[in-house]
Design an enzyme around this catalytic site. Sequence first.
Site, PDB file in Angstrom:
ATOM      1  N   THR A   2     -82.656  -9.949  81.891  1.00 23.05           N
ATOM      2  CA  THR A   2     -82.360  -9.326  80.602  1.00 23.05           C
ATOM      3  C   THR A   2     -83.191 -10.030  79.537  1.00 23.05           C
ATOM      4  O   THR A   2     -83.336 -11.255  79.566  1.00 23.05           O
ATOM      5  CB  THR A   2     -80.862  -9.518  80.287  1.00 23.05           C
ATOM      6  OG1 THR A   2     -80.115  -8.759  81.217  1.00 23.05           O
ATOM      7  CG2 THR A   2     -80.527  -9.088  78.866  1.00 23.05           C
ATOM      8  N   GLY A  17     -73.284  -3.180  80.952  1.00 21.29           N
ATOM      9  CA  GLY A  17     -73.246  -4.643  80.924  1.00 21.29           C
ATOM     10  C   GLY A  17     -72.923  -5.176  79.539  1.00 21.29           C
ATOM     11  O   GLY A  17     -72.554  -4.425  78.630  1.00 21.29           O
TER      12      GLY A  17
HETATM   13  N1  GLY Z   1     -76.743  -9.243  81.259  1.00 23.61           N
HETATM   14  C1  GLY Z   1     -77.103  -8.008  81.794  1.00 23.61           C
HETATM   15  C2  GLY Z   1     -76.053  -7.342  82.531  1.00 23.61           C
HETATM   16  O1  GLY Z   1     -75.234  -7.958  83.181  1.00 23.61           O
HETATM   17  O2  GLY Z   1     -76.031  -6.147  82.484  1.00 23.61           O
END
Ligand code: GLY
Length: 310
Positions: free
Chosen positions: A177, A207
Amino acid sequence: MPTNPVLVVHGGAWAIPDDMVDAHLNGVRNAAAAGWRALERGGSSLDAVEEAVVVMEDDETFDAGRGSFLNRDGKVQLDAFIMDGATLRGGGVGCVERLRNPVRAARKILSDSPHVYFVAEGAERFAAEHGIALCRNEDLIIPREVDRLREYQAQHSTGGNDLFAPEISHDMLSHDTVGAVALDRQGNIAAATSTGGTLNKAPGRLGDSSLIGCGCYADNLSAAASTTGWGEPIMKLVLAKWAADRVESGSLPEWIAQEAMNYLKQRLDGHGGIILLDAQGRLGIAHNTPRMAWALRTKQEEDAGITRNG
Ligand code: GLY
């Protein structure tokens, strides 16, 4: 009085393997350069975080935009959020399948809509109506990710959501991410976060990245924050807002970023990273994963790194 701008970007926190370090470093450096150009042209912190995140969405190294993880059905589904610390306006998209740069659609929502979120087809329709070209989902899929999903599904063929199987170590799984936080000459801060989510996720799973206060937050009175990592623990702790609130109470971002990672680990055994910046230009970069990719630009300094823990 004009403020000296600051920009920090991240490109994921996990056990980034040695042979992927250069690609991550190049990616975050390119993103920081794009965001910095926006600030040098007199652009706002919002412009800077948007431009920085677009570069990482376009870079297949990261789990954002083209090259993202595939969901259980073999599709890319993207989430993004952007927030303006001066006005508290935010724009977010979730589960979009036909946008190359979801952060651009999120910015349009922030600037052109009274709402904060659009998801799925509604978000794509909003984007198209506001001049953003739609792509095909296939345009976002790359062979590396087709192979990765195939391999993963072959190894975890018990059905259900295998990401919660106890044998999966989340700090070893890729969490690429991306995100950025910035302070502009006017003294305003902003944050943006963009993701393809987790490998083999259930279709429709959202998310932390696009959830306000979880993967992203900005308020001139506290701080701008962008997180990366395993989303479910981060969203349960509303971690970006948790960190910003503590900066507002007088603690230094450098300290709070580390505290946020300790809290994530101790409270929910979560893994990830955070970048945190206040309106005075004080910043924090922390992670509880083996590595994290980040880059920083200030008037005095240009720096980038793959930080190691342990
Ligand atoms: N941090 C990205 C997700 O878990 O969707």
